[in-house]
Design a protein around this motif. Structure first.
Motif, PDB file in Angstrom:
ATOM      1  N   GLU A 346       0.826  -1.200   0.000  1.00 58.73           N
ATOM      2  CA  GLU A 346       0.000   0.000   0.000  1.00 58.73           C
ATOM      3  C   GLU A 346       0.867   1.260   0.000  1.00 58.73           C
ATOM      4  O   GLU A 346       0.497   2.290  -0.562  1.00 58.73           O
ATOM      5  CB  GLU A 346      -0.926   0.012   1.221  1.00 58.73           C
ATOM      6  N   VAL A 347       2.043   1.177   0.609  1.00 63.01           N
ATOM      7  CA  VAL A 347       2.909   2.347   0.725  1.00 63.01           C
ATOM      8  C   VAL A 347       3.540   2.734  -0.604  1.00 63.01           C
ATOM      9  O   VAL A 347       4.080   3.832  -0.748  1.00 63.01           O
ATOM     10  CB  VAL A 347       4.018   2.101   1.763  1.00 63.01           C
ATOM     11  N   ASN A 348       3.500   1.849  -1.593  1.00 62.00           N
ATOM     12  CA  ASN A 348       4.143   2.130  -2.877  1.00 62.00           C
ATOM     13  C   ASN A 348       3.346   1.457  -3.990  1.00 62.00           C
ATOM     14  O   ASN A 348       3.602   0.313  -4.353  1.00 62.00           O
ATOM     15  CB  ASN A 348       5.604   1.633  -2.866  1.00 62.00           C
ATOM     16  N   ARG A 349       2.367   2.160  -4.513  1.00 63.97           N
ATOM     17  CA  ARG A 349       1.486   1.550  -5.503  1.00 63.97           C
ATOM     18  C   ARG A 349       2.216   1.235  -6.810  1.00 63.97           C
ATOM     19  O   ARG A 349       1.848   0.305  -7.523  1.00 63.97           O
ATOM     20  CB  ARG A 349       0.269   2.436  -5.763  1.00 63.97           C
ATOM     21  N   LYS A 350       3.256   2.005  -7.145  1.00 63.39           N
ATOM     22  CA  LYS A 350       4.009   1.732  -8.378  1.00 63.39           C
ATOM     23  C   LYS A 350       4.765   0.413  -8.262  1.00 63.39           C
ATOM     24  O   LYS A 350       4.786  -0.391  -9.197  1.00 63.39           O
ATOM     25  CB  LYS A 350       4.967   2.881  -8.677  1.00 63.39           C
ATOM     26  N   GLU A 351       5.382   0.193  -7.130  1.00 62.82           N
ATOM     27  CA  GLU A 351       6.075  -1.070  -6.902  1.00 62.82           C
ATOM     28  C   GLU A 351       5.084  -2.215  -6.859  1.00 62.82           C
ATOM     29  O   GLU A 351       5.347  -3.312  -7.363  1.00 62.82           O
ATOM     30  CB  GLU A 351       6.867  -0.999  -5.596  1.00 62.82           C
ATOM     31  N   CYS A 352       3.933  -1.968  -6.267  1.00 63.03           N
ATOM     32  CA  CYS A 352       2.889  -2.989  -6.204  1.00 63.03           C
ATOM     33  C   CYS A 352       2.445  -3.385  -7.609  1.00 63.03           C
ATOM     34  O   CYS A 352       2.301  -4.577  -7.918  1.00 63.03           O
ATOM     35  CB  CYS A 352       1.696  -2.471  -5.403  1.00 63.03           C
ATOM     36  N   ALA A 353       2.236  -2.401  -8.467  1.00 62.34           N
ATOM     37  CA  ALA A 353       1.819  -2.691  -9.843  1.00 62.34           C
ATOM     38  C   ALA A 353       2.873  -3.515 -10.571  1.00 62.34           C
ATOM     39  O   ALA A 353       2.553  -4.476 -11.293  1.00 62.34           O
ATOM     40  CB  ALA A 353       1.553  -1.386 -10.588  1.00 62.34           C
ATOM     41  N   ARG A 354       4.126  -3.169 -10.385  1.00 60.16           N
ATOM     42  CA  ARG A 354       5.207  -3.921 -11.040  1.00 60.16           C
ATOM     43  C   ARG A 354       5.249  -5.367 -10.573  1.00 60.16           C
ATOM     44  O   ARG A 354       5.358  -6.300 -11.383  1.00 60.16           O
ATOM     45  CB  ARG A 354       6.561  -3.248 -10.759  1.00 60.16           C
ATOM     46  N   THR A 418      -4.655   2.337 -12.026  1.00 62.39           N
ATOM     47  CA  THR A 418      -4.083   3.275 -12.999  1.00 62.39           C
ATOM     48  C   THR A 418      -2.626   2.945 -13.285  1.00 62.39           C
ATOM     49  O   THR A 418      -2.188   2.947 -14.445  1.00 62.39           O
ATOM     50  CB  THR A 418      -4.204   4.717 -12.469  1.00 62.39           C
ATOM     51  N   GLU A 419      -1.847   2.640 -12.240  1.00 61.11           N
ATOM     52  CA  GLU A 419      -0.432   2.313 -12.436  1.00 61.11           C
ATOM     53  C   GLU A 419      -0.268   1.023 -13.239  1.00 61.11           C
ATOM     54  O   GLU A 419       0.628   0.904 -14.080  1.00 61.11           O
ATOM     55  CB  GLU A 419       0.273   2.173 -11.083  1.00 61.11           C
ATOM     56  N   ILE A 420      -1.125   0.046 -12.984  1.00 59.94           N
ATOM     57  CA  ILE A 420      -1.057  -1.206 -13.746  1.00 59.94           C
ATOM     58  C   ILE A 420      -1.341  -0.934 -15.222  1.00 59.94           C
ATOM     59  O   ILE A 420      -0.674  -1.475 -16.111  1.00 59.94           O
ATOM     60  CB  ILE A 420      -2.043  -2.241 -13.175  1.00 59.94           C
ATOM     61  N   CYS A 421      -2.323  -0.075 -15.484  1.00 59.87           N
ATOM     62  CA  CYS A 421      -2.650   0.278 -16.872  1.00 59.87           C
ATOM     63  C   CYS A 421      -1.476   0.975 -17.550  1.00 59.87           C
ATOM     64  O   CYS A 421      -1.197   0.730 -18.736  1.00 59.87           O
ATOM     65  CB  CYS A 421      -3.874   1.179 -16.921  1.00 59.87           C
ATOM     66  N   LYS A 422      -0.788   1.842 -16.822  1.00 57.61           N
ATOM     67  CA  LYS A 422       0.336   2.563 -17.420  1.00 57.61           C
ATOM     68  C   LYS A 422       1.499   1.624 -17.754  1.00 57.61           C
ATOM     69  O   LYS A 422       2.217   1.841 -18.736  1.00 57.61           O
ATOM     70  CB  LYS A 422       0.812   3.654 -16.462  1.00 57.61           C
ATOM     71  N   LEU A 423       1.688   0.578 -16.937  1.00 53.11           N
ATOM     72  CA  LEU A 423       2.789  -0.346 -17.180  1.00 53.11           C
ATOM     73  C   LEU A 423       2.528  -1.237 -18.390  1.00 53.11           C
ATOM     74  O   LEU A 423       3.465  -1.604 -19.110  1.00 53.11           O
ATOM     75  CB  LEU A 423       3.030  -1.211 -15.938  1.00 53.11           C
ATOM     76  N   SER A 424       1.281  -1.602 -18.615  1.00 58.65           N
ATOM     77  CA  SER A 424       0.961  -2.497 -19.729  1.00 58.65           C
ATOM     78  C   SER A 424      -0.402  -2.144 -20.306  1.00 58.65           C
ATOM     79  O   SER A 424      -1.368  -2.883 -20.152  1.00 58.65           O
ATOM     80  CB  SER A 424       0.991  -3.960 -19.261  1.00 58.65           C
ATOM     81  N   PRO A 425      -0.500  -0.992 -20.971  1.00 54.62           N
ATOM     82  CA  PRO A 425      -1.820  -0.534 -21.439  1.00 54.62           C
ATOM     83  C   PRO A 425      -2.470  -1.473 -22.447  1.00 54.62           C
ATOM     84  O   PRO A 425      -3.693  -1.609 -22.472  1.00 54.62           O
ATOM     85  CB  PRO A 425      -1.513   0.835 -22.064  1.00 54.62           C
ATOM     86  N   SER A 426      -1.678  -2.128 -23.278  1.00 57.58           N
ATOM     87  CA  SER A 426      -2.262  -2.967 -24.321  1.00 57.58           C
ATOM     88  C   SER A 426      -2.942  -4.213 -23.769  1.00 57.58           C
ATOM     89  O   SER A 426      -3.876  -4.742 -24.382  1.00 57.58           O
ATOM     90  CB  SER A 426      -1.183  -3.379 -25.324  1.00 57.58           C
ATOM     91  N   THR A 427      -2.489  -4.705 -22.616  1.00 60.31           N
ATOM     92  CA  THR A 427      -3.087  -5.910 -22.036  1.00 60.31           C
ATOM     93  C   THR A 427      -4.045  -5.601 -20.887  1.00 60.31           C
ATOM     94  O   THR A 427      -5.032  -6.309 -20.687  1.00 60.31           O
ATOM     95  CB  THR A 427      -1.988  -6.856 -21.527  1.00 60.31           C
ATOM     96  N   GLU A 457     -17.390   6.379  -8.767  1.00 63.57           N
ATOM     97  CA  GLU A 457     -16.201   7.160  -8.423  1.00 63.57           C
ATOM     98  C   GLU A 457     -14.970   6.618  -9.141  1.00 63.57           C
ATOM     99  O   GLU A 457     -14.162   7.383  -9.684  1.00 63.57           O
ATOM    100  CB  GLU A 457     -15.985   7.137  -6.908  1.00 63.57           C
ATOM    101  N   TRP A 458     -14.802   5.284  -9.124  1.00 60.62           N
ATOM    102  CA  TRP A 458     -13.646   4.693  -9.801  1.00 60.62           C
ATOM    103  C   TRP A 458     -13.701   4.968 -11.302  1.00 60.62           C
ATOM    104  O   TRP A 458     -12.691   5.333 -11.913  1.00 60.62           O
ATOM    105  CB  TRP A 458     -13.600   3.182  -9.550  1.00 60.62           C
ATOM    106  N   PHE A 459     -14.864   4.809 -11.892  1.00 62.80           N
ATOM    107  CA  PHE A 459     -15.007   5.036 -13.323  1.00 62.80           C
ATOM    108  C   PHE A 459     -14.583   6.459 -13.687  1.00 62.80           C
ATOM    109  O   PHE A 459     -13.801   6.670 -14.627  1.00 62.80           O
ATOM    110  CB  PHE A 459     -16.467   4.781 -13.743  1.00 62.80           C
ATOM    111  N   ALA A 460     -15.075   7.438 -12.934  1.00 58.56           N
ATOM    112  CA  ALA A 460     -14.755   8.835 -13.247  1.00 58.56           C
ATOM    113  C   ALA A 460     -13.268   9.116 -13.051  1.00 58.56           C
ATOM    114  O   ALA A 460     -12.625   9.766 -13.889  1.00 58.56           O
ATOM    115  CB  ALA A 460     -15.597   9.769 -12.371  1.00 58.56           C
ATOM    116  N   LEU A 461     -12.698   8.638 -11.961  1.00 55.46           N
ATOM    117  CA  LEU A 461     -11.274   8.862 -11.711  1.00 55.46           C
ATOM    118  C   LEU A 461     -10.412   8.175 -12.760  1.00 55.46           C
ATOM    119  O   LEU A 461      -9.410   8.735 -13.230  1.00 55.46           O
ATOM    120  CB  LEU A 461     -10.906   8.361 -10.309  1.00 55.46           C
ATOM    121  N   HIS A 462     -10.804   6.964 -13.129  1.00 60.29           N
ATOM    122  CA  HIS A 462     -10.032   6.248 -14.142  1.00 60.29           C
ATOM    123  C   HIS A 462     -10.115   6.964 -15.483  1.00 60.29           C
ATOM    124  O   HIS A 462      -9.105   7.107 -16.188  1.00 60.29           O
ATOM    125  CB  HIS A 462     -10.544   4.812 -14.266  1.00 60.29           C
TER     126      HIS A 462
END
Length: 882
Positions: A346-354, A418-427, A457-462
């Motif tokens: 939770e402290v690092n969502r970018k690392e979590c996504a990776r 959002t971070e997961i989408c940025k790492l692999s948008p095509s999949t 809320e999630w839909f709008a933020l995404h």
């Protein structure tokens, strides 16, 4: 570089040299610890032998440091646990020239690791304790820990389930510790004791059956208000665990090999003559700490309110060929591991996504489909070959939509996706799109109102993170549905949230033409601008409002504005055709003040703070010098009504202004609750003469008011406890001084009586706490009465909904395709009542008898299906259903 007389250049050189001398250099111990934690950054199977040699070559050997590295790795990187079990297996090999007295490094690490595990259990750090049990279970399969001792360890956790009055949170975590330990070590444990798996399963099942009523309250698909039956696309966590254990037990846990990697299995087990398995010491799970700090001296006794933990239901969004089934043992392992990663990082969502996208590296080959374009030829495993991205999104959204609230802040899950989408948008993009469509379809099937609110809320933020691009034309046919249908309500809420994140014109252009018209009731024609009622020069009170505005613009003193309002009131009273003069004056003053503050949020705060005496006067609280509480409920209602009318095109600002008025104690939370039930659904209402009902907007107002009342009580209680401790310390010092005084003339009894008296600060704090507790009780009572009035209205109720009673019937739900506005309004109000009871259950339980008498006594001995349903939900939430 220039030189100055003060030696600046030389001083900077000296500072740079000092900084370099202070640079941290990793010690050999730190490097080894880091190497253990970073195991597997390239290939864990290749790194294990090298890491073993690195540990063995450490001189002198630091067992506590090695043990700490293992504990951190196991509890913070759960996906690596099988490989750490393999590393410990390698470290159990003795040296090339062993002696009889030599103890393997692995055994020394394991013994010290157990001490850390005991610390986790003593602190009731459940997640860390559960992951350590995973580690012990793998070591049991590797024959490094005796099966007997692991059996005893798991039994110590199932014993928690038999405790009298055990809380759901404690029992659930204990059941997961025992059940998941059995899942991993099942083959060895069943071979050692064929009856043991049945004992564990039966113990968890027996407890699980006692939670039937609580499960009735929290499924995400509330298909009907009366008989909620879990659907195939949703499952509760303990139900999922039990289904997995039963399926494995039927195959004597042979299927476990298809669930978990066991890299240590390539090494032959030790012979008993060479190495005896480690016997885990006996363990007793400590009881829950119960704080019994009562507040006396005029304040109601109360223990600290703890958040209730309800059963956790997860939604299924994809078919079994895309993501694993709920009853698939491999699916349970995958889902819980993903949840653990999401929890830990939770402290690092970018690392979590990776890490989530790298999860296949730590799983069995063939579990997931290879990435598109990958050159690695992986043979799909039978019955698996799932899509990683879809499984991750489904699991993350399932955790996000857990009711009554998710374990982490909602924004964390949104940011993670959002971070997961940025790492692999095509999949990941297609998986997110399919998830949105599946949740949207569930709106017609009874998706819980709170889950639907979070979905919007999630839909709008995404969308805001990806250019607000969505295929809205897919939903154009749904405009034929009744205007209050959940799908149409979702469109309005999502677009309203999007406008908050951008601006009206931009969002307007993203919508198809069919959604842009006023008859579509999807987006307002104008942006969220203020609606100053007295701005039109033709308005009869335009001039009066302009006079007030000029005072505000000139930054006149609050006393001068009050005096001017008194003059205005006298002039209006002399007019024969004047309406309610006091209400009119309040409306003009409040709307004028909000008009001054409408330019920005800082303008609003400055205006409120500058004219607090004016606001207090308008609310009827009297001049600031008066100490007696007072105020007029009618006046405070007028203030809320004026603020809501001014921001009727911007419901977010209504909530913000109400919150600030409560914060500055111009109005009470009870005032907001009362106004919401009587007038809330007039803000942004789609048609006139609407029946009394609650939507997500009204719920947000209620929630803010209740949270404000609860927060004040918590704050006041902390202050009382701090002052009580300070008083006790002062009293103890005074008595110690009196006892040590050798002067016989000292009146020890007088000093004792003086010390026993509460300090003036504590007396004031206790009075404030008592007053705020009463306010909290009134806010909860007013909310409960409002729901009862909406859902079981009397013949004299204002705007009664004729369908509030009928929508709870099974036949009515089956006929939902023919529902109109009133039916869907009633259905949504029932949903918010359920959310109110389950979200605020700990607070309701505090005043259970008083609240029941006030709100439900009229249903006693009366046949009323709505009354029975209201009482049923109330009884489950407050623990009265047994």
């Amino acid at each position: 570089m220039s030189y100055d007389r003060r030696g600046g250049y030389r001083r900077r050189q000296r500072d740079d040299w000092d900084d370099r001398r202070k640079e941290h250099h990793e010690s050999p111990d730190d490097k080894l610890k880091s190497a253990i934690i970073k195991l597997g950054e390239v290939d864990p199977n290749e790194e294990l032998p090298r890491l073993e040699i690195q540990i063995r070559d450490q001189i002198p050997r630091n067992i506590p440091l090695l043990s700490e590295a293992f504990r951190l790795s196991v509890t913070e990187q759960p996906f690596k646990i099988p490989y750490y079990a393999t590393l410990l297996r390698l470290l159990h090999n003795k040296s090339d020239n062993p002696t009889d007295e030599e103890v393997p490094i692995g055994r020394l690490i394991l013994e010290d690791f157990w001490k850390g595990f005991q610390g986790y259990v003593d602190q009731l750090a459940w997640r860390e304790a559960r992951l350590c049990i995973h580690f012990f279970a793998h070591l049991t399969v590797a024959k490094l820990i005796s099966a007997d001792s692991l059996l005893a360890l798991l039994q110590s956790f199932t014993a928690v389930l038999d405790e009298f009055g055990v809380s759901n949170g404690r029992a659930k975590r204990a059941a997961l510790c025992a059940g998941e330990g059995l899942l991993i070590a099942g083959p060895v444990l069943k071979e050692h004791s064929p009856s043991f798996p049945d004992e564990i399963i039966n113990a968890i099942q027996a407890y699980n059956e006692t939670m039937a009523s609580q499960k009735w309250m929290v499924p995400p698909l509330a298909t009907t208000q009366s008989t909620i039956v879990p659907q195939e696309i949703e499952i509760e966590l303990l139900d999922m665990l039990l289904a997995t254990l039963r399926k494995l037990n039927e195959s004597d846990f042979q299927e476990t090999e298809n669930c978990l990697p066991r890299p240590y299995a390539v090494y032959p087990p030790f012979e008993p003559s060479v190495l005896q398995p480690y016997v885990l010491p006996s363990l007793l799970v400590p009881p829950e700490a119960i704080e019994m700090d009562a507040l006396s001296s005029g304040a109601e006794e109360e223990t600290p309110v703890k958040k209730d933990e309800w059963p956790e239901y997860f939604l299924r969004l994809f078919p079994s060929d895309v993501s694993p089934d709920f009853d698939d043992p491999a699916g349970y392992v995958i889902r819980t591991t993903i949840l653990d990663i999401v929890e830990v990082f939770e402290v690092n969502r970018k690392e979590c996504a990776r890490l989530l996208l790298e999860y296949p590296k730590w799983n069995l080959s063939g579990t997931f489909k290879p990435k598109p374009g990958s050159t690695v030829n992986v043979e799909p495993a039978p019955g698996k070959d799932w899509q990683l991205e879809s499984t991750i999104i489904e699991t993350a959204l399932g955790a996000y939509l857990v009711l009554p609230e998710s374990s982490k802040k909602s924004i964390y899950y949104v940011g993670l996706i959002t971070e997961i989408c940025k790492l692999s948008p095509s999949t990941v993009g297609p998986a997110v799109g399919k998830s949105i469509r599946r949740l949207y379809a569930a709106l017609s099937d009874g998706l819980d109102v709170e889950a639907a609110r979070r979905f919007a809320e999630w839909f709008a933020l995404h969308m805001s993170n990806f250019g607000f691009q969505w295929v809205w034309k897919e939903w154009v046919p749904d405009l034929a549905l009744t205007v209050q249908h959940p799908k149409r309500a979702f469109m309005r809420r999502a677009i309203e949230f999007e406008i908050r994140l951008a601006y009206h014109e931009r969002i307007f252009k993203t919508l198809p033409e069919a959604m842009q018209g006023p008859d579509a009731y999807t987006i307002p024609e104008n942006g969220p601008t203020p609606a100053f009622e007295y701005e039109d020069p033709s308005h009869p009170y335009h001039d009066a409002a302009q006079d007030i505005l000029n005072h505000f613009r000139g930054r006149a003193k609050a006393e001068d504005v009050i005096s001017h309002l008194d003059t205005l009131r006298e002039r209006l009273e002399s007019s024969e055709d004047a309406p309610n003069v006091d209400s009119l004056v309040r409306s003009i003053a409040i709307q004028s003040l909000l008009h001054i503050g409408s330019r920005s949020f800082s303008h609003l705060l400055n205006a409120i703070e500058r004219y607090l005496p004016l606001l207090r006067s308008l609310a009827g609280w009297g001049p600031p010098s008066t100490t007696a509480p007072g105020g007029s409920a009618e006046a405070r209602t007028d203030i809320l009504a004026a603020a809501a009318a001014f921001w009727k095109h911007n419901r977010q600002m209504v909530a913000i202004v109400f919150d600030k008025l409560m914060q500055y104690q111009i109005v009470d939370p009870t005032d907001v609750v009362g106004w919401t039930f009587l007038n809330g659904n007039a803000i942004g209402q789609l048609s006139e003469a609407a029946p009394m009902n609650l939507s997500a907007f009204e719920w947000d107002l209620l929630r803010a008011a209740i949270d404000k009342a609860n927060g004040r009580v918590v704050s006041a209680r902390r202050k009382v406890m701090a002052l009580r401790k300070e008083d006790d310390d002062t009293r103890a010092r005074a008595l110690a001084g009196a006892a040590g005084d050798t002067n016989m003339e000292v009146d020890v009894e007088a000093k004792r009586d003086e010390a026993d008296a509460d300090s003036p600060q504590l007396v004031v704090a206790l009075k404030a706490y008592s007053s705020l507790t009463k306010e909290q009780r009134m806010a909860l009572s007013k909310t409960l009465e409002g729901f009862v009035g909406c859902l079981a209205p009397t013949s004299t109720a204002p705007h009664p909904n004729p369908h509030a009673r009928t929508v709870i019937e099974e036949s009515a739900w089956e006929n939902r395709a023919n529902w109109g506005r009133d039916e869907w309004n009633a259905w949504e109000t029932w949903g918010w009542y359920r959310q109110f009871c389950r979200a605020y259950a700990p607070y309701l339980r505090t005043y259970v008898n008083t609240l029941y008498t006030v709100s439900f006594s009229r249903f006693d001995g009366v046949e009323d299906p709505a009354g029975d349903m209201l009482k049923k939900i109330w009884s489950i939430a407050t623990g009265q259903d047994a």
